[in-house]
Write a protein that holds these residues in place. Sequence first.
Motif, PDB file in Angstrom:
ATOM      1  N   LEU A  70       1.250   4.391  43.929  1.00  0.00           N
ATOM      2  CA  LEU A  70       1.851   5.267  44.935  1.00  0.00           C
ATOM      3  C   LEU A  70       3.266   4.839  45.331  1.00  0.00           C
ATOM      4  N   PHE A  71       3.504   3.541  45.363  1.00  0.00           N
ATOM      5  CA  PHE A  71       4.787   3.065  45.907  1.00  0.00           C
ATOM      6  C   PHE A  71       5.488   2.109  44.929  1.00  0.00           C
ATOM      7  N   ALA A  72       5.536   2.494  43.696  1.00  0.00           N
ATOM      8  CA  ALA A  72       6.160   1.635  42.682  1.00  0.00           C
ATOM      9  C   ALA A  72       7.647   1.445  42.985  1.00  0.00           C
ATOM     10  N   GLY A  73       8.078   0.194  42.903  1.00  0.00           N
ATOM     11  CA  GLY A  73       9.487  -0.122  43.110  1.00  0.00           C
ATOM     12  C   GLY A  73       9.900  -0.251  44.552  1.00  0.00           C
ATOM     13  N   ARG A  74       8.991  -0.080  45.479  1.00  0.00           N
ATOM     14  CA  ARG A  74       9.343  -0.157  46.905  1.00  0.00           C
ATOM     15  C   ARG A  74       8.983  -1.520  47.472  1.00  0.00           C
ATOM     16  N   LEU A  75       9.515  -1.745  48.667  1.00  0.00           N
ATOM     17  CA  LEU A  75       9.290  -3.030  49.316  1.00  0.00           C
ATOM     18  C   LEU A  75       7.817  -3.216  49.687  1.00  0.00           C
ATOM     19  N   ILE A  76       7.145  -2.154  50.104  1.00  0.00           N
ATOM     20  CA  ILE A  76       5.736  -2.253  50.491  1.00  0.00           C
ATOM     21  C   ILE A  76       4.880  -2.748  49.340  1.00  0.00           C
ATOM     22  N   THR A  77       5.243  -2.304  48.114  1.00  0.00           N
ATOM     23  CA  THR A  77       4.497  -2.753  46.936  1.00  0.00           C
ATOM     24  C   THR A  77       4.681  -4.239  46.730  1.00  0.00           C
ATOM     25  N   ARG A  78       5.908  -4.735  46.890  1.00  0.00           N
ATOM     26  CA  ARG A  78       6.168  -6.167  46.701  1.00  0.00           C
ATOM     27  C   ARG A  78       5.436  -6.992  47.765  1.00  0.00           C
ATOM     28  N   LEU A  79       5.496  -6.497  48.998  1.00  0.00           N
ATOM     29  CA  LEU A  79       4.816  -7.238  50.072  1.00  0.00           C
ATOM     30  C   LEU A  79       3.300  -7.244  49.865  1.00  0.00           C
ATOM     31  N   TRP A  80       2.741  -6.113  49.430  1.00  0.00           N
ATOM     32  CA  TRP A  80       1.287  -6.043  49.216  1.00  0.00           C
ATOM     33  C   TRP A  80       0.855  -6.956  48.075  1.00  0.00           C
ATOM     34  N   PHE A  81       1.668  -6.962  47.008  1.00  0.00           N
ATOM     35  CA  PHE A  81       1.315  -7.850  45.904  1.00  0.00           C
ATOM     36  C   PHE A  81       1.399  -9.312  46.338  1.00  0.00           C
ATOM     37  N   ALA A  82       2.370  -9.656  47.212  1.00  0.00           N
ATOM     38  CA  ALA A  82       2.432 -11.033  47.730  1.00  0.00           C
ATOM     39  C   ALA A  82       1.160 -11.366  48.504  1.00  0.00           C
ATOM     40  N   PHE A  83       0.715 -10.416  49.313  1.00  0.00           N
ATOM     41  CA  PHE A  83      -0.533 -10.606  50.046  1.00  0.00           C
ATOM     42  C   PHE A  83      -1.711 -10.705  49.085  1.00  0.00           C
ATOM     43  N   THR A  84      -1.676  -9.847  48.030  1.00  0.00           N
ATOM     44  CA  THR A  84      -2.787  -9.832  47.072  1.00  0.00           C
ATOM     45  C   THR A  84      -2.889 -11.153  46.329  1.00  0.00           C
ATOM     46  N   LEU A  85      -1.734 -11.694  45.902  1.00  0.00           N
ATOM     47  CA  LEU A  85      -1.761 -12.958  45.165  1.00  0.00           C
ATOM     48  C   LEU A  85      -2.279 -14.086  46.055  1.00  0.00           C
ATOM     49  N   MET A  86      -1.845 -14.116  47.293  1.00  0.00           N
ATOM     50  CA  MET A  86      -2.368 -15.142  48.199  1.00  0.00           C
ATOM     51  C   MET A  86      -3.858 -14.912  48.494  1.00  0.00           C
ATOM     52  N   LEU A 122       8.307 -13.569  49.057  1.00  0.00           N
ATOM     53  CA  LEU A 122       8.032 -14.997  49.195  1.00  0.00           C
ATOM     54  C   LEU A 122       7.675 -15.346  50.634  1.00  0.00           C
ATOM     55  N   LEU A 123       8.427 -14.759  51.580  1.00  0.00           N
ATOM     56  CA  LEU A 123       8.119 -15.001  52.996  1.00  0.00           C
ATOM     57  C   LEU A 123       6.750 -14.429  53.348  1.00  0.00           C
ATOM     58  N   MET A 124       6.458 -13.248  52.774  1.00  0.00           N
ATOM     59  CA  MET A 124       5.143 -12.635  53.011  1.00  0.00           C
ATOM     60  C   MET A 124       4.030 -13.515  52.457  1.00  0.00           C
ATOM     61  N   GLY A 125       4.242 -13.998  51.237  1.00  0.00           N
ATOM     62  CA  GLY A 125       3.221 -14.840  50.612  1.00  0.00           C
ATOM     63  C   GLY A 125       3.020 -16.136  51.384  1.00  0.00           C
ATOM     64  N   ALA A 126       4.142 -16.784  51.796  1.00  0.00           N
ATOM     65  CA  ALA A 126       4.031 -18.029  52.550  1.00  0.00           C
ATOM     66  C   ALA A 126       3.319 -17.794  53.877  1.00  0.00           C
ATOM     67  N   THR A 127       3.627 -16.670  54.530  1.00  0.00           N
ATOM     68  CA  THR A 127       2.970 -16.340  55.802  1.00  0.00           C
ATOM     69  C   THR A 127       1.472 -16.128  55.594  1.00  0.00           C
TER      70      THR A 127
END
Length: 482
Positions: A70-86, A122-127
Amino acid sequence: MSTMTFSHTDNNAGLITLSQIRLKADGLMLSLTWLLWLIALGVGWHHHNLSLALVAGGALTGLATVIKTLFAGRLITRLWFAFTLMGFAALLIQLGHGETEYHFSVFVLLSALLAWRDWRPLLMGATAAAVHHALFNYLQENDLFGIVCFTHPGFHMVVFHALFVVAQTAVLMVMAVRMAQDARSASEVARLASVINREPGCLTLAVNDAARYSPFARTFSTTLDTMRDTLTRVSAGVNALLAASDTLLERNAGLSARTDEQAQALAVVTCAIEQIAAGATLNSEQAHTARQQAIQASSVAQQGGAHIDAATACMAQIRDDAQRVNGILALIDGIAFQTNILSLNASVEAARAGEQGKGFAVVASEVRTLAQRCEFAAKDIRELIAVSVARADDGSARVEQAGATMREMIASIDSLRRFIEDLSQMSEQQRSSIGDMRNSITSIDESVQQNAHHVAQTLNMAQHQQQQTRALQQAITLFRFA
């Protein structure tokens, strides 16, 4: 070369921009998410907790797939993937019963977030990792919901791990910012390069109005602008040089033709001067011969004048002698006359004497006869002398006229001799002047030949320069300015 106009044409086909890099990173992270789910399933099977791995991993993977779609290339996608990896790191730690080796996944997956070249994931993942460690450590210490985070839980472990995570995150964020700058710079430079290489086989230096944020891109753009301006001036200079070279070739060709014509005309003049010099030499020789002949004629005329003067003197002497003869004849006439008178007197005396005087009378008659004959002879001689004197006078007059004529002839011959001498001197001067003129013409001919050689060399150099200019112009045609 055509007039250079500058314009901008967007031609971004094939360019790798930061947005495209992040889109590709989205796909890469989705693949990594599915791989992590498989790893979680393996770890869950190994630790006899496959159901948790299946449910929790499936939920994380499914949500990540939906967000990416749904949100390819957007910031929300990057933040969600950071959350997903953590989230997968927390799942692996949970499945591994908090073993330290599974905590390494946090650092590995944080490093994987560099794929977006963005510090915010990175900040999202660290948080997320910090919240996970603090929350799960609390739940583990209170033995709630079967949560496991550390093999030996405690707040000190949370702080210890947090220090490593913060340090790595700080480093990774700096790297992400630098990588983003590099990617943006590379993208901008690639955009400029695409404009430069948009025409195969040529370099297009058109003005690009696209925004340039990176220092390297701005420097590269400034360099291109400087190069474009320089090549524009070089192109204009080459065109001007080519036009000047054409003009120089044309003028040198004309000068070469005129120099050849001058050389030919000078050759004709030289030939004419040689003929004139030969004629002047011949005239000088003939004038010298005429001068010698005039001198000889003057000498002969002077000798003739001397002879005429001598003849005149002889005629004068003859006239004087004739005058003396006339005097002698006058004396003879007087003697004859006296003799005749004496004979007459003697005849008269003889007649008076009678018979005694007959003989004397005969003698007196003979004497008178002789006196008469002498008188007649003197008369004849006088007539002859008169004729001779008249002829002598006429001859003397004619000799005088011949002498005057001879003197005039001598004067004329002397004048002719002086004229011929002047003419001879003029001929010598003319021959000398012609010699000087011939030497001058020879010098001029040498100068003309040198000029012709110099013009030929200049023409060859101008042709070589034109060839080099055309080669430079051909080299500049590699560049396009519009």
